[in-house]
Design an enzyme around this catalytic site. Sequence first.
Site, PDB file in Angstrom:
ATOM      1  N   LYS A 217       0.834  -1.209   0.000  1.00  0.00           N
ATOM      2  CA  LYS A 217       0.000   0.000   0.000  1.00  0.00           C
ATOM      3  C   LYS A 217       0.865   1.254   0.000  1.00  0.00           C
ATOM      4  O   LYS A 217       0.592   2.220  -0.725  1.00  0.00           O
ATOM      5  CB  LYS A 217      -0.928  -0.005   1.220  1.00  0.00           C
ATOM      6  CG  LYS A 217      -1.778   1.267   1.394  1.00  0.00           C
ATOM      7  CD  LYS A 217      -2.662   1.513   0.166  1.00  0.00           C
ATOM      8  CE  LYS A 217      -3.425   2.837   0.257  1.00  0.00           C
ATOM      9  NZ  LYS A 217      -4.451   2.854   1.291  1.00  0.00           N
ATOM     10  N   CYS A 271      -3.572   9.977   1.490  1.00  0.00           N
ATOM     11  CA  CYS A 271      -2.794   8.822   1.031  1.00  0.00           C
ATOM     12  C   CYS A 271      -1.484   9.256   0.382  1.00  0.00           C
ATOM     13  O   CYS A 271      -0.412   9.060   0.938  1.00  0.00           O
ATOM     14  CB  CYS A 271      -3.624   7.986   0.056  1.00  0.00           C
ATOM     15  SG  CYS A 271      -4.997   7.107   0.835  1.00  0.00           S
TER      16      CYS A 271
END
Length: 433
Positions: A217, A271
């Site tokens: 991720k 993010c």
Amino acid sequence: MRGETKPQVCVVGLGYIGLPTAAIIARADCPVMGIDISQHVVDTINRGEIHIEEVDLDGLVRGVVQRGLLRASTQVAPADVFVIAVPTPFEKDGHHTPDTSYVMAAATEVAGVLKKGDCIILESTSPVGTTEAMRDLIAGLRPDLKMPGKTEETPDVSIAYCPERVLPGKILEELTHNDRSIGGITPRCARKALAFYKRFVRGTCVTTDARSAEMTKLVENAYRDVNIAFANELSMIADHMGLDVWEVIKLANRHPRVNILQPGPGVGGHCIAVDPWFIINGAPEQSPLIRTGRQVNDAKMHHVVAQAEALIEAHPGVPVACLGLAFKANIDDFRESPARFVASRLAHRFGERIAIVEPFAGQLPVEFSDTGATLVDLDHALENCGILIVLVDHDIFKAVPIEERSGAIVYDTRGIWPDQPAIPQTSGLRLAS
């Protein structure tokens, strides 16, 4: 399968990821209890309403609440599967140190109701090793349960990590159709989590170990950050050389193996603007490229502020409209937004001359208080502001024809109005003829 018992699910954290995830799971006929520390959020969801903006989420939440498949509470309840989707911000130390305290607090609450056979899945974007640290915390709190990776016997519970990959505005679609990386503390844990996700995920689910899934991720968003940094650095070089960066990128991308991204005023969101620091923090000596990419994208925000300030100062008294505060187009999410940063800096310097256009905001964020800046609609800005600074590429901004921009001085950081003639020697600034 007819007669199959559906697992009871507890989703801890009902924010931009947790609430859509809870609703998707409930749509698969699994009873879901959503947990949030905010009583307002809990009450809103229990009315069948939502507290965030996301396409089609309102109808989905209303439907699963009415069917009794989704309820919300401030207290963690016993379940068969626990999904943790809480924030992982930075520590307030000025060094971008990851703060996993929310994850550990959620794990502590879950530990209190845990029973043999349960599965715990961490979805929060986390530094490598967080899932194991969460396991160790639970092991200390529940010595009566055998933990995976801590015993040679069959463990009593399963623990895994499975990050989301979603785009705001398409979260429901992508939670369902995107591939997922499922990392277990052990292969057995990964298989247990895989069986759960296959209930509602149509994309390919690939199993791995927890640390690899955590790193995956982070790598995905660091990769995007570095590529955006190249485009943003190129835009600053073009400004220095008096070139039109949009034209340069368009021509360069005609090469069959070149695909330069579009520059902007920086990089935002929880993010891409955050995750690379988790890698840097874990391997500071081995990540000079990732660190530089972060620094370039942060520097671009300051570059845009300087360009905008010079433009405003060169036109004394002319009203200014900043178009957009969100970190990307067509959403109401302002977290880590470069547009918000730029607009705030300009508001603090130029006060009442600054008008903010943000169709997804009902009021200005707190940092605009006492600046004199006002929130206005797009029509008002087009009619009354002689300088337009494009910070977000909302569709409503893209749709403005050149006739309505006639006579305005335009600083287009997103390249949404390519028909606007550029101000000589300044690639990012455009002036209507």
